[in-house]
Structure formats: structure tokens, C-alpha cells
Design a protein around this motif. Structure first.
Motif, short mmCIF file in Angstrom:
data_model
loop_
_atom_site.label_atom_id
_atom_site.label_comp_id
_atom_site.label_asym_id
_atom_site.label_seq_id
_atom_site.Cartn_x
_atom_site.Cartn_y
_atom_site.Cartn_z
N ILE A 1 -4.30 13.02 11.26
CA ILE A 1 -5.53 12.48 10.66
C ILE A 1 -5.24 11.06 10.21
O ILE A 1 -4.20 10.81 9.58
N HIS A 2 -6.17 10.15 10.49
CA HIS A 2 -5.98 8.73 10.14
C HIS A 2 -7.28 8.20 9.53
O HIS A 2 -8.33 8.28 10.17
N MET B 1 0.85 -1.19 0.00
CA MET B 1 0.00 0.00 0.00
C MET B 1 0.89 1.25 0.00
O MET B 1 1.88 1.31 0.71
N GLU B 2 0.54 2.22 -0.79
CA GLU B 2 1.21 3.51 -0.79
C GLU B 2 0.93 4.16 0.57
O GLU B 2 -0.20 4.21 1.03
N THR B 3 1.98 4.66 1.24
CA THR B 3 1.80 5.24 2.57
C THR B 3 1.48 6.72 2.53
O THR B 3 1.00 7.27 3.51
N ARG B 4 1.73 7.38 1.41
CA ARG B 4 1.54 8.83 1.33
C ARG B 4 0.15 9.15 0.84
O ARG B 4 -0.29 8.68 -0.20
N PHE B 5 -0.56 9.95 1.61
CA PHE B 5 -1.87 10.45 1.22
C PHE B 5 -1.69 11.44 0.06
O PHE B 5 -0.61 11.97 -0.16
N HIS C 1 -14.63 7.91 6.70
CA HIS C 1 -14.55 7.97 8.16
C HIS C 1 -13.11 7.80 8.60
O HIS C 1 -12.31 7.17 7.91
N GLY C 2 -12.80 8.36 9.75
CA GLY C 2 -11.45 8.27 10.28
C GLY C 2 -11.36 8.88 11.66
O GLY C 2 -12.38 9.07 12.34
N PRO D 1 -7.67 3.76 2.47
CA PRO D 1 -7.87 3.13 3.78
C PRO D 1 -6.57 2.93 4.53
O PRO D 1 -5.58 2.44 3.98
N GLY D 2 -6.54 3.39 5.80
CA GLY D 2 -5.38 3.22 6.65
C GLY D 2 -4.30 4.28 6.50
O GLY D 2 -3.38 4.34 7.32
#
Length: 126
Positions: A74-75, A1-5, A46-47, A25-26
């Protein structure tokens, strides 16, 4: 999964910045404490929005305002995309985003802030 938003800048001036932040997600913005106020307007998904020691469960239509120098992050919840409009005033400096870069590199939502002690090998493995 890419970690950067994904951060899509909508507006910037010397006094404010508006960004549409999109999180798979995540994904997350690690906890940090810049000298700027921020308003988080959740548009979809949601988060959790961290404000100091408080974790706000958020969904569409929720707004959280956080004062400058307050730890925040923010998560996105697992299993769903999160989109939020973030308005900061004034825009944070590059130096204030050091904990964000470290947290994204290490996959850590709450990296130590500048001046915080880094956990030792034994503390980090608990």
C-alpha cells in the motif's frame, strides 16, 4: 519525513487481525507476500494498493481483497494522508514481514522477497 506508517491494532485473534493503518503522504507498506488473505478498506485519502502485478488506484470507500501468498503493498499518494482498515486472516507471522522491515529501512516500496536476488550495485543505480 518519518518512513514508518502508523498501525493501530483494533482486534486480534488466532484467526484474524484488524488494523487501522494511517499513512502520511508518500508513506507505504512495502510489497510482501504473506500466507494470509487481506481486505483493504480505504477510509480516507488516496493511494495505490498493489495486488500481484496490478496497481489499484484507491480512494475513500474502495475495498480491495487480496488472496494469501499474493504480492501486496500500500502506498499513500504524495500530498495527502491515507487511512485504511486492514483485515488479515490469519494474522501474518513476524518472519513473513521481513520484506516489510527491509523495505521500510531502505525506503523501498518493492524490496526483494526472501529468495529473490538482491540487486547488485550496478543494477540498483540504473
Amino acid at each position: 519525513m518519518e518512513t514508518r506508517f502508523a498501525a493501530n491494532e483494533a482486534f486480534r485473534s488466532e484467526s484474524a487481525k484488524a488494523v487501522l493503518a494511517c499513512f502520511d503522504p508518500g508513506q507505504f507498506i512495502p510489497v510482501h507476500a504473506p500466507d494470509s488473505d487481506v481486505i483493504v478498506d480505504v477510509r480516507a485519502g488516496h493511494g495505490t494498493v498493489r495486488e500481484g502485478g496490478t496497481a489499484h488506484a484507491v480512494g475513500p470507500g474502495d475495498v480491495v481483497a487480496i488472496e494469501a501468498a499474493t504480492r501486496r503493498g500500500i502506498h499513500a499518494d504524495e500530498g495527502e494522508r491515507l487511512e485504511a482498515l486492514l483485515v488479515t486472516a490469519p494474522p501474518p507471522t513476524d518472519a513473513e514481514h521481513g520484506p516489510v522491515r527491509r523495505g521500510l529501512q531502505n525506503g523501498t516500496f518493492e524490496p526483494p522477497l526472501d529468495g529473490d536476488a538482491e540487486p547488485s550495485e550496478s543494477e540498483g543505480s540504473r
